[in-house]
Design an enzyme around this catalytic site. Sequence first.
Site, short mmCIF file in Angstrom:
data_model
loop_
_atom_site.label_atom_id
_atom_site.label_comp_id
_atom_site.label_asym_id
_atom_site.label_seq_id
_atom_site.Cartn_x
_atom_site.Cartn_y
_atom_site.Cartn_z
N ASP A 47 0.86 -1.17 0.00
CA ASP A 47 0.00 0.00 0.00
C ASP A 47 0.91 1.23 0.00
O ASP A 47 2.13 1.13 0.10
CB ASP A 47 -0.97 -0.03 1.20
C1 BGC Z 1 -5.00 3.25 0.26
C2 BGC Z 1 -5.20 2.26 -0.85
C3 BGC Z 1 -5.03 2.92 -2.20
C4 BGC Z 1 -3.65 3.56 -2.24
C5 BGC Z 1 -3.35 4.22 -3.58
C6 BGC Z 1 -3.73 4.07 0.08
O1 BGC Z 1 -3.69 5.13 0.97
O2 BGC Z 1 -4.99 2.58 1.49
O3 BGC Z 1 -6.46 1.67 -0.73
O4 BGC Z 1 -5.20 2.00 -3.22
O5 BGC Z 1 -3.59 4.55 -1.23
O6 BGC Z 1 -4.03 5.39 -3.76
#
Ligand code: BGC
Length: 747
Positions: free
Chosen positions: A303
């Site tokens: 993530d």
């Molecule tokens: C979130 C994810 C997301 C990623 C990319 C993160 O902060 O937890 O769900 O896909 O950002 O934007």
Amino acid sequence: MGDGGVGRRTFLAAMTGSGAAATAAADPAADPAAAETADGAAGGPEAEIRALVGRMTVAEKLGQLQQLAWTGATGPGGSQTASAEQAARKGELGSVLNIFGARHSNALQRIAVEESRLGIPLVFGLDVIHGFWTTFPIPLAQAASFDPEVARVDGEVSAKEARSNGIHWTFSPMMDVTHEPRWGRIAESCGEDPCLTSAFAAAKTRGYQGGDLAAKDRVAACAKHFVAYGGAEGGRDYNTVDVSESRLRNLYLPPFKAALDAGCATVMASFNTLSGIPAHANSHTLTEILKEDWEFDGVVVSDWNGVGELLPHGFAADGADAGRIALTAGVDMEMVSTHLADHGAELLASGRIKEDRLDDAVARVLRLKYALGLFAQPYVEEAEAVPGPTPQTRKAAREVAARSMVLLKNEGEVLPIGPGKAVAVVGPFADSRDMQGTWAGPGGEKFPPVTVLHGMRDGAGRGARVTYGVGATKAADVVVVVVGEGAKLSGEAASRSDLGLPGDQEELIEAVAATGIPFVVVLLNGRPLTVGNWVESASAVLEAWHPGIEGGHAIADVLYGKVNPGGKLPASFPRNVGQVPVHYNHENTGRPYDPKSPGNTYVTGYSDVERTPQFPFGYGLSYTTFEIGTPKASVARIGAGELRRGETFEVEVSVRNVGEVAGDEVVQLYVHDPVASLVQPVRRLRGFERVALGVGEAKVVRFVLGAEDLGFWTNAVDGRFVVEAGRVDLYVGSSSDARSACTIQVD
Ligand code: BGC
């Protein structure tokens, strides 16, 4: 070099398509090593991938594991545009997120393909969660439809719009089961049940991916967040999760398995720790379960800054340590933070990471690019970029939104609003564009939604009056009070400690109640709310969630009765915050509450609030009435051994529309194992079907049950699924309060 996963059951095999035809950019097939294939097919993609990995320098390999952000978004480390261009030119970048637009993405792709040594294309990712241009209702709302087809439609429309605008990969579906309405990300989820979530996770995956990832209208899906993120203590985002192995396997893992069985190409690690081990460092979940037991050969992406966050978690000593831990545990691509790219060479030279694991991760990334057809066609056709929603996609969004709404109350049959009635629409969200919800995608900004006022004016019959504002209410036959939460109050980092309507909205409801005119409350929100302060005074309540671009029209369709609401709650609505968690699939204590002896003090619960939620999971009304019969199992007994060998049995039940209008009922089947070697939830949803019935019409619904439905995972860390002998109770009805039952004996 390792075998790069060659020879395993691959998602690539399931997604063959034109992705296998590598020619345009890098031409690994030109390498003589490609002739000698491990998968037996000369020139087959696995052999080509192997050959390509064999030609890469360490820096190029590490580059494939790096994903940089074109624009900043959701966490530390902002826009990395300049470094992305530079790294692409050097052939040291695998992927970019948050870039879109055919021209933009082609320009960056050209750098990677035409200027780097090996010309390996980039894969572009974006959070297309419930729409790219055409914003569908939030995922929690979609789950309320109890119709996985709505998720498939959203996925299909989104994929077409996104791919034509340069996106290859969406970070969706999110499938974190949660018992926490305080958690803002419940809006992105399917609520509190693993069976419902699994069905939606699989359907959405199919919608995005179709049968061929290389097709011009498909994107790769990403099952997230792996795993148990929804268990955040106190519902505070990113917070600690501590669960038993059995809860992990029975509650949190099943949707991921369902998505992977549907061919999901990628998985994203979650921000939380899991019983003390950060998910990004968790070899038990990422490697033992996901990659070994489930044979997943796609990409595990971190993530946002998730590898970097191993430091503040207190798990890694420095950046090099974080990179080592994440790669070794099973992360294949690092989003935003750059520890593997920065320290990978030194880690490899000192033997702290293994070449086999590095090559395996690289092969996974390349496999995704093959499946997407990027080696054959790295660019997107600029003239074919879908410029915005079409009448067809708007129609789909409107139907999905109406299908997702849940009628919570309808006293005196104030709904549907009859022809010719004078309607006053009031409330802070009555003419608000703030109804697309969290993660609305690029279309959320560019294409504003139809407001409720607008929708009601379009939906009112000729001659009917729709006025706006509290001052107009005196002359109204019905008042529609539109209240809720703004989009920013749910979603990531948007947990709330109070689940009431924010600001003075409850006072507004009181003021409308004081007029004595019948009124309907329409809720626009991203989570279960506490409605106890005002629900008694309202004549009707419609839960419309954040309904997306066509929300206003869909709400009018329901309020005027063009659509009979048939949605059901995917998460229980608590009476107050202190009651949380108050999910339906809880276990019994040794002193359970018994409604038949209400005076008994020494039972579980709180002394100042009832034990039950305000509205339970699976609950929702209709403008008509249904009768659900007594369920019948096709057999009275079945052997545990037979079940384990794959035998199934049926449970059938009849449902009849005994009211005055056509409508939909969701017939739900729950299972309870009353005596087991592991205490079982009092109810577990194991089947549901949304049935449309005309007036007087009846239908027999059949559920097929097998080992998966009657058994459970034990606490064994190496994974043990058991089906135990004994009685199992089967309940069928229109909510998790279903009382109609039969039993089956497992021998
Ligand atoms: C979130 C994810 C997301 C990623 C990319 C993160 O902060 O937890 O769900 O896909 O950002 O934007």
